[in-house]
Design a protein around this motif. Structure first.
Motif, PDB file in Angstrom:
ATOM      1  N   ALA A  49      96.416  26.471  44.909  1.00  0.00           N
ATOM      2  CA  ALA A  49      95.921  25.853  46.144  1.00  0.00           C
ATOM      3  C   ALA A  49      94.962  24.702  45.863  1.00  0.00           C
ATOM      4  O   ALA A  49      94.957  23.704  46.582  1.00  0.00           O
ATOM      5  CB  ALA A  49      95.237  26.906  47.019  1.00  0.00           C
ATOM      6  N   LYS A  50      94.134  24.844  44.827  1.00  0.00           N
ATOM      7  CA  LYS A  50      93.138  23.815  44.487  1.00  0.00           C
ATOM      8  C   LYS A  50      93.107  23.609  42.970  1.00  0.00           C
ATOM      9  O   LYS A  50      92.196  24.078  42.282  1.00  0.00           O
ATOM     10  CB  LYS A  50      91.762  24.236  44.993  1.00  0.00           C
ATOM     11  CG  LYS A  50      91.670  24.329  46.499  1.00  0.00           C
ATOM     12  CD  LYS A  50      90.260  24.708  46.928  1.00  0.00           C
ATOM     13  CE  LYS A  50      90.179  24.790  48.447  1.00  0.00           C
ATOM     14  NZ  LYS A  50      88.822  25.174  48.884  1.00  0.00           N
ATOM     15  N   PRO A  51      94.090  22.897  42.421  1.00  0.00           N
ATOM     16  CA  PRO A  51      94.183  22.737  40.964  1.00  0.00           C
ATOM     17  C   PRO A  51      92.956  22.090  40.317  1.00  0.00           C
ATOM     18  O   PRO A  51      92.640  22.386  39.166  1.00  0.00           O
ATOM     19  CB  PRO A  51      95.415  21.856  40.765  1.00  0.00           C
ATOM     20  CG  PRO A  51      96.137  21.846  42.055  1.00  0.00           C
ATOM     21  CD  PRO A  51      95.183  22.243  43.126  1.00  0.00           C
ATOM     22  N   LYS A  52      92.247  21.235  41.044  1.00  0.00           N
ATOM     23  CA  LYS A  52      91.066  20.581  40.468  1.00  0.00           C
ATOM     24  C   LYS A  52      89.928  21.574  40.223  1.00  0.00           C
ATOM     25  O   LYS A  52      89.000  21.272  39.490  1.00  0.00           O
ATOM     26  CB  LYS A  52      90.587  19.448  41.376  1.00  0.00           C
ATOM     27  CG  LYS A  52      91.546  18.282  41.407  1.00  0.00           C
ATOM     28  CD  LYS A  52      91.058  17.188  42.297  1.00  0.00           C
ATOM     29  CE  LYS A  52      92.093  16.057  42.311  1.00  0.00           C
ATOM     30  NZ  LYS A  52      91.727  14.982  43.207  1.00  0.00           N
ATOM     31  N   ARG A  53      90.009  22.754  40.836  1.00  0.00           N
ATOM     32  CA  ARG A  53      88.970  23.781  40.679  1.00  0.00           C
ATOM     33  C   ARG A  53      89.382  24.856  39.653  1.00  0.00           C
ATOM     34  O   ARG A  53      88.738  25.889  39.548  1.00  0.00           O
ATOM     35  CB  ARG A  53      88.687  24.453  42.026  1.00  0.00           C
ATOM     36  CG  ARG A  53      88.324  23.505  43.157  1.00  0.00           C
ATOM     37  CD  ARG A  53      86.927  22.984  43.082  1.00  0.00           C
ATOM     38  NE  ARG A  53      85.997  24.081  43.334  1.00  0.00           N
ATOM     39  CZ  ARG A  53      84.705  24.012  43.068  1.00  0.00           C
ATOM     40  NH1 ARG A  53      84.188  22.929  42.580  1.00  0.00           N
ATOM     41  NH2 ARG A  53      83.919  25.034  43.303  1.00  0.00           N
ATOM     42  N   ALA A  54      90.448  24.615  38.902  1.00  0.00           N
ATOM     43  CA  ALA A  54      90.997  25.624  37.984  1.00  0.00           C
ATOM     44  C   ALA A  54      89.945  26.161  37.020  1.00  0.00           C
ATOM     45  O   ALA A  54      89.797  27.375  36.861  1.00  0.00           O
ATOM     46  CB  ALA A  54      92.174  25.042  37.199  1.00  0.00           C
ATOM     47  N   TRP A  55      89.193  25.274  36.379  1.00  0.00           N
ATOM     48  CA  TRP A  55      88.220  25.722  35.372  1.00  0.00           C
ATOM     49  C   TRP A  55      87.039  26.440  36.035  1.00  0.00           C
ATOM     50  O   TRP A  55      86.479  27.372  35.469  1.00  0.00           O
ATOM     51  CB  TRP A  55      87.756  24.566  34.511  1.00  0.00           C
ATOM     52  CG  TRP A  55      88.907  23.794  33.918  1.00  0.00           C
ATOM     53  CD1 TRP A  55      89.080  22.452  33.940  1.00  0.00           C
ATOM     54  CD2 TRP A  55      90.051  24.326  33.241  1.00  0.00           C
ATOM     55  NE1 TRP A  55      90.260  22.115  33.331  1.00  0.00           N
ATOM     56  CE2 TRP A  55      90.879  23.249  32.881  1.00  0.00           C
ATOM     57  CE3 TRP A  55      90.473  25.614  32.910  1.00  0.00           C
ATOM     58  CZ2 TRP A  55      92.079  23.416  32.203  1.00  0.00           C
ATOM     59  CZ3 TRP A  55      91.685  25.782  32.231  1.00  0.00           C
ATOM     60  CH2 TRP A  55      92.460  24.686  31.887  1.00  0.00           C
ATOM     61  N   HIS A  56      86.697  26.003  37.218  1.00  0.00           N
ATOM     62  CA  HIS A  56      85.637  26.678  37.982  1.00  0.00           C
ATOM     63  C   HIS A  56      86.053  28.119  38.303  1.00  0.00           C
ATOM     64  O   HIS A  56      85.281  29.061  38.108  1.00  0.00           O
ATOM     65  CB  HIS A  56      85.347  25.883  39.263  1.00  0.00           C
ATOM     66  CG  HIS A  56      84.355  26.527  40.170  1.00  0.00           C
ATOM     67  ND1 HIS A  56      83.006  26.561  39.873  1.00  0.00           N
ATOM     68  CD2 HIS A  56      84.516  27.166  41.353  1.00  0.00           C
ATOM     69  CE1 HIS A  56      82.372  27.207  40.851  1.00  0.00           C
ATOM     70  NE2 HIS A  56      83.268  27.574  41.751  1.00  0.00           N
ATOM     71  N   TYR A  57      87.293  28.293  38.764  1.00  0.00           N
ATOM     72  CA  TYR A  57      87.785  29.629  39.093  1.00  0.00           C
ATOM     73  C   TYR A  57      87.907  30.505  37.841  1.00  0.00           C
ATOM     74  O   TYR A  57      87.610  31.699  37.879  1.00  0.00           O
ATOM     75  CB  TYR A  57      89.129  29.559  39.811  1.00  0.00           C
ATOM     76  CG  TYR A  57      89.077  28.876  41.155  1.00  0.00           C
ATOM     77  CD1 TYR A  57      87.946  28.971  41.972  1.00  0.00           C
ATOM     78  CD2 TYR A  57      90.146  28.133  41.619  1.00  0.00           C
ATOM     79  CE1 TYR A  57      87.903  28.342  43.208  1.00  0.00           C
ATOM     80  CE2 TYR A  57      90.107  27.506  42.855  1.00  0.00           C
ATOM     81  CZ  TYR A  57      88.980  27.606  43.640  1.00  0.00           C
ATOM     82  OH  TYR A  57      88.945  26.989  44.873  1.00  0.00           O
ATOM     83  N   ILE A 158      98.759  27.520  35.204  1.00  0.00           N
ATOM     84  CA  ILE A 158      99.037  27.267  36.625  1.00  0.00           C
ATOM     85  C   ILE A 158      98.713  25.807  36.963  1.00  0.00           C
ATOM     86  O   ILE A 158      99.485  25.135  37.649  1.00  0.00           O
ATOM     87  CB  ILE A 158      98.229  28.218  37.529  1.00  0.00           C
ATOM     88  CG1 ILE A 158      98.597  29.680  37.250  1.00  0.00           C
ATOM     89  CG2 ILE A 158      98.408  27.881  38.993  1.00  0.00           C
ATOM     90  CD1 ILE A 158     100.009  30.063  37.602  1.00  0.00           C
ATOM     91  N   LYS A 159      97.588  25.317  36.456  1.00  0.00           N
ATOM     92  CA  LYS A 159      97.215  23.916  36.713  1.00  0.00           C
ATOM     93  C   LYS A 159      98.245  22.966  36.104  1.00  0.00           C
ATOM     94  O   LYS A 159      98.634  21.985  36.733  1.00  0.00           O
ATOM     95  CB  LYS A 159      95.827  23.630  36.142  1.00  0.00           C
ATOM     96  CG  LYS A 159      95.359  22.222  36.401  1.00  0.00           C
ATOM     97  CD  LYS A 159      93.970  21.978  35.851  1.00  0.00           C
ATOM     98  CE  LYS A 159      93.590  20.537  36.140  1.00  0.00           C
ATOM     99  NZ  LYS A 159      92.228  20.250  35.828  1.00  0.00           N
TER     100      LYS A 159
END
Length: 192
Positions: A49-57, A158-159
């Motif tokens: 849903a939000k690939p730019k937040r992958a590392w944050h998640y 996933i990203k």
């Protein structure tokens, strides 16, 4: 029957919700202690849903998992006879727990690393580590590396798959879902 498509759409909707990171953290913490559902089932759709937040998640998932592992370790260390052993027996996990203890005796801290990285139930090893009085710092290091590698790998894949992976999943989710149901039924009938 498009049951899994509806479930997929519902999950993607919730993966975009503002409270999704908090729910991810709570789910991950609980999974490291007692909960049966792995955090990957929420981490993956959140990254889709939000690939730019992958590392944050992935960071949220890793930290929450290690904190849950510490709680599991504390339960095994302080409350094994009073709380944990009766629950292990009641839920039919005694054989799995005995296997975890045997693996600890053979491989030591490497078992925590492997359990952290693999789909093996991490919670059995967090409680076992506490019960067996494993040194805490090696436990913490192995948990952090193993869990971190797993969740950053999931988020990264996933990203990397991006929108094309999301489209492919949406297209094939019902086939994959029903295929898994069939495999579970076959495994259940075969192993019973």
């Amino acid at each position: 029957m498009k049951l899994f498509s509806a479930l997929y759409d519902w999950t993607m909707k919730w993966a975009k919700h503002k409270l999704a990171p908090l729910i991810l953290a709570a789910l991950t913490f609980a999974e490291s202690v007692f909960f049966p559902i792995p955090p990957d089932v929420l981490l993956a759709p959140m990254v889709l849903a939000k690939p730019k937040r992958a590392w944050h998640y992935a960071t949220i998932t890793t930290i929450s998992s290690v904190l849950g592992g510490i709680a599991g370790y504390a339960l095994g260390y302080y409350m094994f006879d009073a709380w944990v052993q009766p629950l292990i027996a009641e839920f039919g996990y005694q054989t799995r727990f005995d296997t975890a203890v045997t693996w600890f005796e053979e491989w030591g801290v490497w078992v925590v690393f492997i359990a952290g990285f693999s789909p093996v139930p991490y919670k059995l090893f967090t409680v076992s580590a506490g019960f067996l009085n494993m040194m805490f710092i090696p436990f913490l290091i192995a948990s952090t590396i193993g869990r971190g590698m797993r969740f950053y790998l999931v988020a990264g894949l996933i990203k990397l798959g991006g929108e094309s992976m999301e489209r492919a999943l949406r297209k094939w989710v019902d086939v994959i879902g029903w295929g898994l149901v069939v495999l579970i039924v076959i495994a259940y009938v075969t192993l019973r």
